[in-house]
Design a protein around this motif. Structure first.
Motif, PDB file in Angstrom:
ATOM      1  N   UNK A 451       0.811  -1.215   0.000  1.00 62.23           N
ATOM      2  CA  UNK A 451       0.000   0.000   0.000  1.00 62.23           C
ATOM      3  C   UNK A 451       0.845   1.265   0.000  1.00 62.23           C
ATOM      4  N   UNK A 452       1.947   1.226   0.704  1.00 56.32           N
ATOM      5  CA  UNK A 452       2.710   2.443   0.949  1.00 56.32           C
ATOM      6  C   UNK A 452       3.971   2.547   0.090  1.00 56.32           C
ATOM      7  N   UNK A 453       4.165   1.619  -0.842  1.00 57.46           N
ATOM      8  CA  UNK A 453       5.238   1.741  -1.818  1.00 57.46           C
ATOM      9  C   UNK A 453       6.633   1.546  -1.270  1.00 57.46           C
ATOM     10  N   UNK A 454       6.771   0.727  -0.207  1.00 57.36           N
ATOM     11  CA  UNK A 454       8.101   0.516   0.378  1.00 57.36           C
ATOM     12  C   UNK A 454       8.396  -0.979   0.554  1.00 57.36           C
ATOM     13  N   UNK A 455       8.330  -1.778  -0.509  1.00 63.26           N
ATOM     14  CA  UNK A 455       8.534  -3.219  -0.355  1.00 63.26           C
ATOM     15  C   UNK A 455       9.915  -3.590   0.156  1.00 63.26           C
ATOM     16  N   UNK A 456      10.904  -2.744  -0.134  1.00 64.62           N
ATOM     17  CA  UNK A 456      12.255  -3.033   0.335  1.00 64.62           C
ATOM     18  C   UNK A 456      12.400  -2.932   1.842  1.00 64.62           C
ATOM     19  N   UNK A 457      11.481  -2.227   2.519  1.00 66.84           N
ATOM     20  CA  UNK A 457      11.547  -2.090   3.971  1.00 66.84           C
ATOM     21  C   UNK A 457      10.941  -3.290   4.696  1.00 66.84           C
ATOM     22  N   UNK A 458      10.163  -4.102   3.986  1.00 66.68           N
ATOM     23  CA  UNK A 458       9.543  -5.307   4.547  1.00 66.68           C
ATOM     24  C   UNK A 458       8.771  -5.001   5.815  1.00 66.68           C
ATOM     25  N   UNK A 459       7.590  -4.421   5.657  1.00 69.99           N
ATOM     26  CA  UNK A 459       6.740  -4.068   6.788  1.00 69.99           C
ATOM     27  C   UNK A 459       5.319  -4.570   6.568  1.00 69.99           C
ATOM     28  N   UNK A 460       4.727  -5.074   7.619  1.00 73.73           N
ATOM     29  CA  UNK A 460       3.324  -5.450   7.609  1.00 73.73           C
ATOM     30  C   UNK A 460       2.804  -5.414   9.032  1.00 73.73           C
ATOM     31  N   UNK A 461       1.487  -5.372   9.189  1.00 74.81           N
ATOM     32  CA  UNK A 461       0.897  -5.388  10.528  1.00 74.81           C
ATOM     33  C   UNK A 461      -0.236  -6.391  10.579  1.00 74.81           C
ATOM     34  N   UNK A 462      -0.458  -6.911  11.775  1.00 74.08           N
ATOM     35  CA  UNK A 462      -1.597  -7.785  12.049  1.00 74.08           C
ATOM     36  C   UNK A 462      -2.261  -7.256  13.316  1.00 74.08           C
ATOM     37  N   UNK A 468      -4.646 -12.395  23.279  1.00 71.36           N
ATOM     38  CA  UNK A 468      -3.852 -13.618  23.452  1.00 71.36           C
ATOM     39  C   UNK A 468      -3.158 -13.992  22.139  1.00 71.36           C
ATOM     40  N   UNK A 469      -3.877 -13.856  21.021  1.00 68.34           N
ATOM     41  CA  UNK A 469      -3.263 -14.131  19.717  1.00 68.34           C
ATOM     42  C   UNK A 469      -2.110 -13.160  19.465  1.00 68.34           C
ATOM     43  N   UNK A 470      -2.337 -11.888  19.733  1.00 69.73           N
ATOM     44  CA  UNK A 470      -1.299 -10.882  19.497  1.00 69.73           C
ATOM     45  C   UNK A 470      -0.085 -11.171  20.372  1.00 69.73           C
ATOM     46  N   UNK A 471      -0.303 -11.474  21.634  1.00 72.59           N
ATOM     47  CA  UNK A 471       0.814 -11.765  22.543  1.00 72.59           C
ATOM     48  C   UNK A 471       1.577 -13.001  22.081  1.00 72.59           C
TER      49      UNK A 471
END
Length: 593
Positions: A451-462, A468-471
Motif C-alpha cells: 500500500x505504501x510503496x516501500x517493499x524493500x523495507x519489509x513491513x506489515x501489521x496484524x 492472546x493471539x497478538x501476545x
C-alpha cells in the motif's frame, strides 16, 4: 583465476566457465568468428594449458594464437596486454576480457562503427563494478575513473566500460603500446590497462570515442551471484528466461531496464521529501540497532490508530501470515483464486474452497454465506480486495460477515493489503479499535510494503482484539524482526499522511486511465478491479504464457497466472498498475503485438 567463483574455477580458468551449458570462450570465439576477425590471440596464465588443449590452434578456420603470462598470479591485466604488444602493433585490434558474456550485437556494433578507437560503454547501474568514464556531448571520453576516485554522488554522469575496446593500428603504434611499456616499467605490472588510457587521454587528448550501448545484453561474471544472473539473462529459450527471472521473486534492481508489472506496489508514495529524510539518516540507521517488538508495536499503534496490545509488526505481511497459519488448527474456508500464501500453509484436507462460477471470479458477501452456510469451518479467510481478481466487498457487507462469523464461532481473517486503493466513500479499513475490541474473533492483516510503496523495507501489521493471539505472535517472532530503516519509516510516517491520501487518490485516477487503455487491446478481457492490479483473460492470439514471454522481450514482466490453482486452464494474466508513463508503454506494446 576467478577465486570468487569457488568450485567453478577450482580446476579451470574463468573463460572455461559454463553458462547454461556453453563455455564463455566458445560464445566469444563464435561471435568473433562471425564478425570476420583475422585471428584470435588468447593471453593465458592460470590453467592456460586447459585452454590450449580445448581450443586448439583455430576456431572454424579462424587462427588462434597464444601468449603466455607465466607470472599471472603476481601481475594484473596491464602485463598480460603488454606481453601481446607485438600483435597489437600488427593490426587493428579488438580487446576483450574473458569473463564477459554478451549478445552478438554488442561486438557487431563496435566493429561496424566507423570511429577507429572506441571504448564500449553502458550507462552506469548499481550492479556494475570497475572502471567508469565520463563523456562530453560528442561521446568523447573526458576521464577514466578508477575505484579510488569513484564518487557515488556523481553516478548520473558515469558510464561503465564494458571492457570491450577497438584500437586502430595507428593508435596502438603511436600511443598505446609505447605508453603501456613506459607505464609498466615505471609503475610496475600490478596495474590495469585502463590506467594507460587515462594517462594518454590527459597528456595528448587522444581521439578515444565512447560507444554507448542501447539496451544490448551483457554481463561480467566475477562470482556465483553473477553466474546466477547471467544464466537468467542468457537463458537458451524464452521460457527458461521467463522462469529464471520470475522465480527470483524480486531483486529486480539488477535488471534496471526491466519494468516490473508483476509485483504490486503503490507508485505514488512515498514522496521524494520522505525519501530524502530517510537518506539523511542513512548512516545512523545503518549503524544503530532497531528497537524491539514493544516499541515497534507502539509505532504501528500510533500510525493505524489501534491499541498497542491489539497490533503486531511483521517483517512484511509474509512473516505474519507464516506465523499465523502455522498456529492454525481446524478447517479453513477460503475463496479461490486468491493470494496463495495463506492456503499453501494449510494441509489440503483442511481446506474448504469456494470458487465463483464466472470468468472474472466476482463474488459478494451473500455468495460467501450461501456457500459456507452448511460447511463446517473453523476459520474464514478473505482477501479484500482479492488477489488476483481485484474483487471487493464493501465495508457494510464486511461488517455483516463479521457478525455472521461471530454468531457461528468462526475466526474471521481479513487481509486488507489493497483496501486503501478502493474507490469508496467513507470508512474502508477494519483497523479500528472499536471494531477490533467488539469482535475478538476478527484478525486483520495489512501489507505496508504494497500500500505504501516501500517493499524493500519489509513491513506489515496484524491486528486483533484477541490479545492472546497478538501476545503469542509477538512471542514467536524475533525481537528484532524489522530493521532500523523500517522502524524509522514508521516513526516519520505521520508527517506524510496527507501525501499518502493524495497519492492514493492520484492512483485511483491512473487506474481508470490504464483500464481504458487496456480495454482497447482486442485480445484481452480486462476485469474491473478495486486493487492496484488487473486480472485479464487472454481471449485469442496467445496463451497467457506466450504473452508473458513476448512482453519480456520488451523488458516488461507480467504475472502469468497459468501456474496458480483454479487459473491454470483459463489463460489469465495479472498486471500491476504503475505510473502513467509505464502503463502507457505497456498498453501500447500490447496493442502492437
Amino acid at each position: 583465476m576467478g577465486k570468487r567463483l569457488g568450485e567453478y574455477t577450482q580446476n579451470n580458468t574463468k573463460c572455461m566457465l559454463e553458462v547454461n551449458g556453453i563455455r564463455l570462450i566458445d560464445r566469444t570465439l563464435e561471435i568473433l568468428h562471425n564478425v570476420g576477425v583475422s585471428r584470435v590471440v588468447l593471453v593465458v596464465g592460470y590453467k592456460g594449458q586447459n585452454v590450449k588443449d580445448y581450443v586448439g590452434d583455430n576456431y572454424k578456420g579462424t587462427p588462434v594464437e597464444y601468449v603466455e603470462n607465466p607470472i599471472y598470479d603476481k601481475t594484473n591485466n596491464i602485463y598480460s596486454l603488454f606481453l601481446a604488444k607485438e600483435q597489437m602493433l600488427a593490426e587493428d585490434t579488438l580487446l576483450l576480457e574473458s569473463d564477459l558474456i554478451f549478445e552478438p550485437l554488442v561486438v557487431q556494433k563496435i566493429v561496424a562503427d566507423t570511429n577507429p578507437n572506441i571504448a564500449l560503454v553502458d550507462k552506469y547501474e548499481s550492479w556494475m563494478d570497475g572502471t567508469v568514464v565520463t563523456l562530453d556531448n560528442d561521446c568523447r571520453i573526458t576521464n577514466f575513473i578508477d575505484k579510488d576516485h569513484f564518487r557515488f554522488e556523481e553516478i548520473k554522469n558515469y558510464y561503465k566500460t564494458v571492457n570491450i575496446y577497438k584500437f586502430s593500428r595507428e593508435f596502438s603504434t603511436k600511443y598505446y603500446v609505447p605508453f603501456l611499456t613506459a607505464y609498466s616499467t615505471a609503475l610496475g605490472n600490478n596495474e590495469y590497462y585502463e590506467q594507460v588510457l587515462r594517462v594518454i587521454l590527459h597528456l595528448y587528448n587522444a581521439p578515444i570515442k565512447a560507444l554507448p550501448l542501447t539496451g544490448e545484453a551483457w554481463y561480467e561474471i566475477d562470482d556465483v551471484q553473477d553466474l546466477d544472473i547471467a544464466s537468467g539473462m542468457f537463458a537458451p529459450t524464452d521460457d527458461e528466461h521467463y522462469r529464471a527471472i520470475s522465480s527470483r521473486y524480486g531483486g529486480y534492481w539488477r535488471y534496471p531496464q526491466m519494468l516490473d508489472f508483476c509485483y504490486l506496489v503503490n507508485p505514488y508514495f512515498p514522496p521524494q521529501r520522505m525519501i530524502d529524510e530517510i537518506k539523511a539518516s542513512f548512516e545512523t540507521l545503518l549503524r544503530e540497532y532497531p528497537s524491539g517488538m514493544r516499541v515497534n508495536s507502539l509505532l504501528a499503534s500510533k500510525n493505524f490508530g489501534v491499541k498497542q496490545d491489539f497490533i503486531v509488526v511483521g517483517n512484511g505481511a509474509a512473516e505474519l501470515i507464516k506465523v499465523l497459519m502455522e498456529n492454525h488448527t481446524g478447517t479453513l474456508g477460503n475463496i479461490a483464486p486468491t493470494f496463495e500464501e495463506y492456503p499453501n500453509r494449510i494441509a489440503a484436507n483442511s481446506l474448504v474452497q469456494f470458487t465463483p462460477d464466472n470468468d472474472g471470479f466476482r463474488y459478494s458477501a451473500k455468495d460467501i454465506t450461501d456457500f459456507f452456510g452448511d460447511k463446517n469451518i473453523d476459520t474464514l479467510l478473505l482477501i479484500n480486495p482479492d488477489n488476483p481478481s481485484g474483487n471487493y466487498i464493501p465495508f457494510n457487507d464486511i461488517k455483516m460477515l463479521i457478525e455472521w462469523t461471530r454468531v457461528r464461532n468462526i475466526r474471521f481473517v481479513v487481509d486488507e493489503s489493497f483496501v486503501d486503493f478502493v474507490s469508496a466513500v467513507g470508512q474502508t479499513s477494519l483497523l479500528d479499535d472499536a471494531i477490533l475490541a467488539a469482535n475478538p474473533h476478527l484478525v486483520v492483516v495489512k501489507s505496508v510494503s504494497k500500500s505504501y510503496g516501500v517493499p524493500g523495507l519489509r513491513l506489515g501489521v496484524l491486528a486483533s482484539g484477541d490479545t492472546e493471539i497478538i501476545a503469542r505472535l509477538k512471542k514467536e517472532m524475533a525481537i528484532w524482526n524489522i530493521n532500523s530503516f523500517g522502524e524509522f519509516y514508521m516513526q516519520i510516517y505521520e508527517k506524510y499522511h496527507k501525501e499518502y491520501i493524495a497519492g492514493c487518490e492520484e492512483f485511483r485516477k491512473e487506474r481508470e486511465l490504464f483500464l481504458a487503455e487496456l480495454r482497447e487491446v482486442p485480445y484481452l478481457e480486462v476485469f474491473q478491479s478495486q486493487a492496484n492490479y488487473f486480472l485479464c483473460r487472454v481471449k485469442e492470439r496467445f496463451t497467457s504464457h506466450e504473452l508473458a514471454l513476448k512482453l519480456l522481450k520488451y523488458n516488461i514482466l507480467i504475472k502469468d497466472c497459468s501456474g496458480k490453482k483454479v487459473l491454470s486452464e483459463g489463460n489469465y494474466i495479472r498486471m500491476a498498475v504503475r505510473d502513467r508513463h509505464d502503463n502507457h508503454y505497456l498498453a501500447e506494446t500490447l496493442k502492437s503485438l
